[in-house]
Design a protein around this motif. Structure first.
Motif, PDB file in Angstrom:
ATOM      1  N   LEU A  86       0.825  -1.208   0.000  1.00  0.00           N
ATOM      2  CA  LEU A  86       0.000   0.000   0.000  1.00  0.00           C
ATOM      3  C   LEU A  86       0.858   1.257   0.000  1.00  0.00           C
ATOM      4  CD1 LEU A  86      -2.792  -1.036   2.508  1.00  0.00           C
ATOM      5  CD2 LEU A  86      -3.063  -0.589   0.080  1.00  0.00           C
ATOM      6  N   TYR A  87       1.947   1.248   0.759  1.00  0.00           N
ATOM      7  CA  TYR A  87       2.829   2.412   0.828  1.00  0.00           C
ATOM      8  C   TYR A  87       3.471   2.681  -0.529  1.00  0.00           C
ATOM      9  CZ  TYR A  87       6.812   5.319   2.095  1.00  0.00           C
ATOM     10  OH  TYR A  87       7.735   6.313   2.150  1.00  0.00           O
ATOM     11  N   THR A  89       2.475   1.671  -3.508  1.00  0.00           N
ATOM     12  CA  THR A  89       1.447   2.063  -4.474  1.00  0.00           C
ATOM     13  C   THR A  89       1.078   3.530  -4.303  1.00  0.00           C
ATOM     14  OG1 THR A  89       0.566  -0.180  -4.476  1.00  0.00           O
ATOM     15  CG2 THR A  89      -0.875   1.546  -5.315  1.00  0.00           C
ATOM     16  N   THR A  90       0.897   3.960  -3.056  1.00  0.00           N
ATOM     17  CA  THR A  90       0.561   5.358  -2.787  1.00  0.00           C
ATOM     18  C   THR A  90       1.668   6.290  -3.247  1.00  0.00           C
ATOM     19  OG1 THR A  90      -0.738   4.669  -0.881  1.00  0.00           O
ATOM     20  CG2 THR A  90      -0.115   6.974  -0.989  1.00  0.00           C
ATOM     21  N   LEU A  93       1.716   6.417  -7.125  1.00  0.00           N
ATOM     22  CA  LEU A  93       0.628   7.231  -7.668  1.00  0.00           C
ATOM     23  C   LEU A  93       0.856   8.718  -7.395  1.00  0.00           C
ATOM     24  CD1 LEU A  93      -2.456   4.999  -6.791  1.00  0.00           C
ATOM     25  CD2 LEU A  93      -1.561   5.518  -9.060  1.00  0.00           C
ATOM     26  N   THR A  94       1.439   9.038  -6.247  1.00  0.00           N
ATOM     27  CA  THR A  94       1.717  10.433  -5.931  1.00  0.00           C
ATOM     28  C   THR A  94       2.770  11.013  -6.868  1.00  0.00           C
ATOM     29  OG1 THR A  94       1.198  10.015  -3.617  1.00  0.00           O
ATOM     30  CG2 THR A  94       2.461  11.982  -4.089  1.00  0.00           C
TER      31      THR A  94
END
Length: 114
Positions: A86-87, A89-90, A93-94
């Motif tokens: 999750l980290y 991926t975030t 995307l950022t």
């Protein structure tokens, strides 16, 4: 004197004292307590007997010991592979969104050829 709104003229007009009856002051309305939503037992009290069981085990002490352990891992990554996924991926995307915004600003800043 009491007032009420006239539906035709949209003005306040005088009214009899019976027109003033706020909802919170109605006589004879029984006050029932609302049902409890959180921490409701899994069984009805009459079925449970003397002990009431709640809908799950208390995980707080185990999670506190996990997050307070000083092993050099950041708090947002302490629970393993899913946190890392999750980290990353975030962050991806950022960074991708930032690059896309900068590209859109660059294209918008170019003069149009007419």
């Amino acid at each position: 004197m009491y007032y009420k709104l006239n539906g035709i003229t949209q003005r306040l007009t005088g009214a009899a004292p019976t027109a003033y009856l706020p909802q919170g002051l109605k006589p004879g309305v029984p006050m029932d307590a609302p049902p409890i939503i959180f921490a409701s037992p899994t069984k009805i009290v009459s079925e449970a007997g003397g002990q009431v069981e709640y809908m799950g085990a208390n995980k707080v002490p185990a999670l506190q010991s996990l997050f307070q352990k000083s092993d050099g891992i950041p708090v947002h990554l302490k629970r393993g592979l899913m946190d890392k996924l999750l980290y990353r991926t975030t962050m991806g995307l950022t960074i991708g969104g930032t690059l896309y915004c900068l590209m859109a600003l660059y294209i918008a800043a170019q003069p149009s050829n007419k």
